[in-house]
Write a protein that holds these residues in place. Structure first.
Motif, short mmCIF file in Angstrom:
data_model
loop_
_atom_site.label_atom_id
_atom_site.label_comp_id
_atom_site.label_asym_id
_atom_site.label_seq_id
_atom_site.Cartn_x
_atom_site.Cartn_y
_atom_site.Cartn_z
N LYS A 1 -8.06 5.89 5.23
CA LYS A 1 -8.14 5.00 6.39
C LYS A 1 -8.89 3.72 6.02
O LYS A 1 -8.49 2.64 6.43
N GLN A 2 -9.98 3.86 5.23
CA GLN A 2 -10.74 2.67 4.84
C GLN A 2 -9.90 1.72 4.01
O GLN A 2 -9.94 0.50 4.22
N THR A 3 -9.14 2.26 3.08
CA THR A 3 -8.27 1.42 2.25
C THR A 3 -7.21 0.75 3.11
O THR A 3 -6.95 -0.44 2.98
N GLN A 4 -6.60 1.51 4.00
CA GLN A 4 -5.58 0.97 4.90
C GLN A 4 -6.18 -0.15 5.74
O GLN A 4 -5.57 -1.23 5.87
N ASP A 5 -7.35 0.07 6.33
CA ASP A 5 -8.00 -0.96 7.15
C ASP A 5 -8.29 -2.22 6.33
O ASP A 5 -8.04 -3.33 6.78
N GLY A 6 -8.83 -2.03 5.13
CA GLY A 6 -9.18 -3.17 4.27
C GLY A 6 -7.97 -3.98 3.88
O GLY A 6 -8.00 -5.22 3.93
N LEU A 7 -6.90 -3.31 3.48
CA LEU A 7 -5.68 -4.03 3.11
C LEU A 7 -5.09 -4.77 4.31
O LEU A 7 -4.69 -5.92 4.19
N ALA A 8 -5.04 -4.11 5.44
CA ALA A 8 -4.48 -4.75 6.65
C ALA A 8 -5.30 -5.98 7.03
O ALA A 8 -4.74 -7.04 7.35
N ARG A 9 -6.60 -5.84 6.99
CA ARG A 9 -7.49 -6.97 7.35
C ARG A 9 -7.33 -8.12 6.34
O ARG A 9 -7.21 -9.28 6.74
N ALA A 10 -7.29 -7.81 5.06
CA ALA A 10 -7.17 -8.85 4.03
C ALA A 10 -5.85 -9.60 4.13
O ALA A 10 -5.80 -10.81 3.90
N MET A 11 -4.78 -8.89 4.49
CA MET A 11 -3.46 -9.52 4.57
C MET A 11 -3.17 -10.10 5.94
O MET A 11 -2.24 -10.89 6.09
N GLY A 12 -3.92 -9.67 6.95
CA GLY A 12 -3.62 -10.11 8.31
C GLY A 12 -2.33 -9.51 8.82
O GLY A 12 -1.61 -10.14 9.60
N LEU A 13 -2.04 -8.28 8.39
CA LEU A 13 -0.80 -7.61 8.77
C LEU A 13 -1.10 -6.20 9.27
O LEU A 13 -2.18 -5.67 9.05
N SER A 14 -0.12 -5.61 9.89
CA SER A 14 -0.20 -4.22 10.32
C SER A 14 0.03 -3.31 9.12
O SER A 14 0.80 -3.66 8.21
N LEU A 15 -0.61 -2.14 9.14
CA LEU A 15 -0.38 -1.15 8.09
C LEU A 15 -0.60 0.24 8.68
O LEU A 15 -1.61 0.48 9.34
N ILE A 16 0.36 1.12 8.46
CA ILE A 16 0.31 2.48 8.98
C ILE A 16 0.77 3.42 7.86
O ILE A 16 1.75 3.12 7.17
#
Length: 183
Positions: A1-16
């Motif tokens: 979840k932390q990796t998913q959150d970090g990637l989504a935040r860095a890209m400004g995109l949704s990630l699931i």
């Protein structure tokens, strides 16, 4: 979840992330969505379009599980997204669904027509538009590549660590047995 959150935040995109049960019901992701586009929630929860979302995004997630290949697609709301399958050495698979962005104002205008057919009020759209970011296809392709690269490395490192922890535990057991036999 932390990796998913970090990637989504860095890209400004949704990630699931979906897996390894391979359940494609969009309400049953491996962990909560990160940076999910508010348009998705609005259409699914308030305007009864969950079945449409399942038909589009769910089908793409299922296809990524089946083929093991990344893909880009456009959903019924004209949001551009991607799927990235990740498989570890044991064959357990995850699929990341990401993006969910408009590439241009033209994409948003096409969505407006769709939203009007679903009965979305103009004021609701105006409230959402201030938070919408536009990402061109090149950015989305790069984001999918980054997600794939980071997640493959993460899975590879976790597998390596688990294998070596198991080996270390066996060696410690042998050492303990050897020490007991000396006494």
């Amino acid at each position: 979840k932390q990796t998913q959150d970090g990637l989504a935040r860095a890209m400004g995109l949704s990630l699931i992330t979906y897996g390894p049960s391979r359940k494609v019901d969009l309400g049953h992701s491996l962990c909560d969505p990160s940076g999910d586009n508010p348009i998705c929630g609005l259409l699914q929860d308030r305007y009864g379009q969950r079945a449409q979302c399942e038909a589009h995004c769910g089908q793409q997630v299922a296809q990524a599980f089946a083929t093991g290949r990344p893909a880009s697609f456009t959903c019924h709301a004209n949001l551009h997204a991607f799927t990235v399958p990740i498989t570890d050495e044991s064959g357990a698979a995850l699929v990341l669904l990401g993006g969910k962005a408009f590439r241009s104002y033209d994409d948003f205008f096409v969505f407006r027509e769709t939203a009007q057919r679903y009965g979305v009020e103009t004021q609701t759209l105006l409230t959402l538009v201030k938070d919408i970011q536009f990402k061109d296809q090149s950015f989305l392709d790069s984001a999918a590549g980054l997600v794939e690269s980071v997640c493959r490395s993460l899975v590879r490192n976790l597998t390596f660590r688990q294998r070596h922890e198991a080996t270390a535990a066996r060696l410690m057991t042998l050492f303990s047995i050897g020490a007991e036999m000396k006494h």
